[in-house]
Design a protein around this motif. Structure first.
Motif, PDB file in Angstrom:
ATOM      1  N   ILE A  32      40.826  28.911  35.240  1.00  0.00           N
ATOM      2  CA  ILE A  32      40.043  29.996  34.533  1.00  0.00           C
ATOM      3  C   ILE A  32      39.289  30.724  35.859  1.00  0.00           C
ATOM      4  CG2 ILE A  32      38.109  30.127  33.258  1.00  0.00           C
ATOM      5  CD1 ILE A  32      39.206  28.033  31.382  1.00  0.00           C
ATOM      6  N   GLN A  33      38.480  29.885  36.632  1.00  0.00           N
ATOM      7  CA  GLN A  33      37.724  30.236  37.704  1.00  0.00           C
ATOM      8  C   GLN A  33      38.642  31.278  38.752  1.00  0.00           C
ATOM      9  OE1 GLN A  33      35.726  27.514  40.080  1.00  0.00           O
ATOM     10  NE2 GLN A  33      34.937  28.819  41.526  1.00  0.00           N
ATOM     11  N   PHE A  38      40.088  36.696  40.481  1.00  0.00           N
ATOM     12  CA  PHE A  38      41.321  37.594  40.945  1.00  0.00           C
ATOM     13  C   PHE A  38      41.239  38.707  39.853  1.00  0.00           C
ATOM     14  CE2 PHE A  38      45.429  39.273  39.659  1.00  0.00           C
ATOM     15  CZ  PHE A  38      45.795  39.510  40.777  1.00  0.00           C
ATOM     16  N   GLN A  39      40.958  38.655  38.891  1.00  0.00           N
ATOM     17  CA  GLN A  39      40.836  39.802  37.802  1.00  0.00           C
ATOM     18  C   GLN A  39      39.909  40.745  38.319  1.00  0.00           C
ATOM     19  OE1 GLN A  39      39.942  38.718  33.833  1.00  0.00           O
ATOM     20  NE2 GLN A  39      40.798  40.587  32.948  1.00  0.00           N
ATOM     21  N   THR A  40      38.630  40.119  38.784  1.00  0.00           N
ATOM     22  CA  THR A  40      37.522  41.365  39.190  1.00  0.00           C
ATOM     23  C   THR A  40      37.975  41.891  40.520  1.00  0.00           C
ATOM     24  OG1 THR A  40      36.027  39.688  38.012  1.00  0.00           O
ATOM     25  CG2 THR A  40      35.252  41.091  39.983  1.00  0.00           C
ATOM     26  N   ASN A  41      38.395  40.848  41.630  1.00  0.00           N
ATOM     27  CA  ASN A  41      38.707  41.486  42.774  1.00  0.00           C
ATOM     28  C   ASN A  41      40.049  42.425  42.681  1.00  0.00           C
ATOM     29  OD1 ASN A  41      36.634  39.755  43.855  1.00  0.00           O
ATOM     30  ND2 ASN A  41      38.087  38.232  44.247  1.00  0.00           N
ATOM     31  N   PHE A  42      40.827  42.008  42.068  1.00  0.00           N
ATOM     32  CA  PHE A  42      42.067  43.057  41.899  1.00  0.00           C
ATOM     33  C   PHE A  42      41.478  44.348  41.475  1.00  0.00           C
ATOM     34  CE2 PHE A  42      45.386  45.122  39.287  1.00  0.00           C
ATOM     35  CZ  PHE A  42      46.332  45.108  40.157  1.00  0.00           C
ATOM     36  N   ARG A  56      43.980  40.017  50.203  1.00  0.00           N
ATOM     37  CA  ARG A  56      43.158  38.995  49.939  1.00  0.00           C
ATOM     38  C   ARG A  56      43.103  38.312  48.605  1.00  0.00           C
ATOM     39  NH1 ARG A  56      38.877  40.549  52.634  1.00  0.00           N
ATOM     40  NH2 ARG A  56      39.641  40.012  54.541  1.00  0.00           N
ATOM     41  N   ALA A  57      42.810  39.132  47.498  1.00  0.00           N
ATOM     42  CA  ALA A  57      42.911  38.745  46.121  1.00  0.00           C
ATOM     43  C   ALA A  57      44.406  38.185  45.806  1.00  0.00           C
ATOM     44  CB  ALA A  57      42.450  39.626  45.245  1.00  0.00           C
ATOM     45  N   GLY A  58      45.530  38.764  46.281  1.00  0.00           N
ATOM     46  CA  GLY A  58      46.807  38.566  45.862  1.00  0.00           C
ATOM     47  C   GLY A  58      47.155  37.276  46.515  1.00  0.00           C
ATOM     48  N   HIS A  59      46.759  37.008  47.860  1.00  0.00           N
ATOM     49  CA  HIS A  59      47.345  35.807  48.461  1.00  0.00           C
ATOM     50  C   HIS A  59      46.633  34.453  47.875  1.00  0.00           C
ATOM     51  CE1 HIS A  59      49.754  37.795  51.332  1.00  0.00           C
ATOM     52  NE2 HIS A  59      48.540  38.551  51.852  1.00  0.00           N
ATOM     53  N   LYS A  60      45.529  34.654  47.439  1.00  0.00           N
ATOM     54  CA  LYS A  60      44.593  33.551  46.567  1.00  0.00           C
ATOM     55  C   LYS A  60      45.366  33.324  45.356  1.00  0.00           C
ATOM     56  CE  LYS A  60      40.244  33.041  47.260  1.00  0.00           C
ATOM     57  NZ  LYS A  60      38.800  33.355  47.077  1.00  0.00           N
ATOM     58  N   ILE A  61      45.853  34.076  44.563  1.00  0.00           N
ATOM     59  CA  ILE A  61      46.344  33.998  43.089  1.00  0.00           C
ATOM     60  C   ILE A  61      47.987  33.590  43.230  1.00  0.00           C
ATOM     61  CG2 ILE A  61      46.816  36.076  42.368  1.00  0.00           C
ATOM     62  CD1 ILE A  61      44.914  33.425  40.463  1.00  0.00           C
ATOM     63  N   ALA A  94      43.791  53.005  37.429  1.00  0.00           N
ATOM     64  CA  ALA A  94      42.844  52.575  36.586  1.00  0.00           C
ATOM     65  C   ALA A  94      43.674  52.010  35.459  1.00  0.00           C
ATOM     66  CB  ALA A  94      41.925  53.695  35.893  1.00  0.00           C
ATOM     67  N   ASP A  95      44.889  52.750  35.002  1.00  0.00           N
ATOM     68  CA  ASP A  95      45.964  52.246  33.929  1.00  0.00           C
ATOM     69  C   ASP A  95      46.553  50.901  34.421  1.00  0.00           C
ATOM     70  OD1 ASP A  95      45.494  54.421  32.479  1.00  0.00           O
ATOM     71  OD2 ASP A  95      47.397  55.268  33.037  1.00  0.00           O
ATOM     72  N   LEU A  96      46.862  50.746  35.645  1.00  0.00           N
ATOM     73  CA  LEU A  96      47.169  49.426  36.206  1.00  0.00           C
ATOM     74  C   LEU A  96      46.289  48.182  36.101  1.00  0.00           C
ATOM     75  CD1 LEU A  96      50.063  47.959  37.053  1.00  0.00           C
ATOM     76  CD2 LEU A  96      49.094  48.663  39.684  1.00  0.00           C
ATOM     77  N   THR A  97      45.246  48.439  36.464  1.00  0.00           N
ATOM     78  CA  THR A  97      44.122  47.568  36.274  1.00  0.00           C
ATOM     79  C   THR A  97      43.712  47.338  35.076  1.00  0.00           C
ATOM     80  OG1 THR A  97      42.243  49.045  36.391  1.00  0.00           O
ATOM     81  CG2 THR A  97      42.966  48.226  38.453  1.00  0.00           C
ATOM     82  N   ASN A  98      43.957  47.939  34.095  1.00  0.00           N
ATOM     83  CA  ASN A  98      43.914  47.935  32.531  1.00  0.00           C
ATOM     84  C   ASN A  98      44.883  46.857  32.027  1.00  0.00           C
ATOM     85  OD1 ASN A  98      41.428  49.394  32.491  1.00  0.00           O
ATOM     86  ND2 ASN A  98      42.564  51.172  31.627  1.00  0.00           N
ATOM     87  N   GLU A  99      45.898  47.054  32.442  1.00  0.00           N
ATOM     88  CA  GLU A  99      47.318  46.344  32.295  1.00  0.00           C
ATOM     89  C   GLU A  99      47.017  44.734  32.579  1.00  0.00           C
ATOM     90  OE1 GLU A  99      51.946  46.274  32.924  1.00  0.00           O
ATOM     91  OE2 GLU A  99      50.747  48.291  33.526  1.00  0.00           O
ATOM     92  N   MET A 100      46.635  44.876  33.833  1.00  0.00           N
ATOM     93  CA  MET A 100      46.227  43.510  34.592  1.00  0.00           C
ATOM     94  C   MET A 100      45.276  42.862  33.891  1.00  0.00           C
ATOM     95  SD  MET A 100      47.156  41.170  36.909  1.00  0.00           S
ATOM     96  CE  MET A 100      47.646  41.837  38.626  1.00  0.00           C
TER      97      MET A 100
END
Length: 115
Positions: A32-33, A38-42, A56-61, A94-100
């Protein structure tokens, strides 16, 4: 109304953690953490077109997403890098971030059910 299919395969987690409820809860809390961060950083890095922060966000998740077979996270992450390279419109980003967001919200909800 039919319940949506879960994205998180609890069987994989239970098998990996010797079917120990305590470990499953601990793993779920950590996930969850990780997914919240990731969601925020993405979202922030994609909308800012900041490739370094996005990576950096991608490599962590990515390892967790691969282990849990959450391929859409990886696919959207890769797509976001392409979108930034291609200088896609802010609306497309923005559409892609909303999808994520929708996908990660579902994952977070499923992990919350495990704790």
């Amino acid at each position: 109304m039919a319940k949506q299919r879960n994205f998180v395969d609890v069987g994989i987690i239970r098998e990996m953690l010797y079917d120990d409820d305590g470990y499953v809860k601990e793993f779920s809390k950590a996930s969850i953490q990780s997914f919240s961060e990731f969601q925020t950083n993405f979202k922030e890095s994609v909308l800012a077109r900041d490739m370094e922060e996005l990576r950096r966000a991608g490599h962590k998740i990515k390892p967790v997403a691969m282990m849990l077979k959450l391929q859409p996270v990886i696919d959207m992450y890769e797509k976001s890098k392409d979108y930034i390279k291609e200088n896609r419109s802010t609306e497309e980003l923005a559409d892609l971030t909303n999808e994520m967001d929708v996908y990660c919200d579902q994952i977070l909800s499923e992990f919350n059910e495990l704790i």
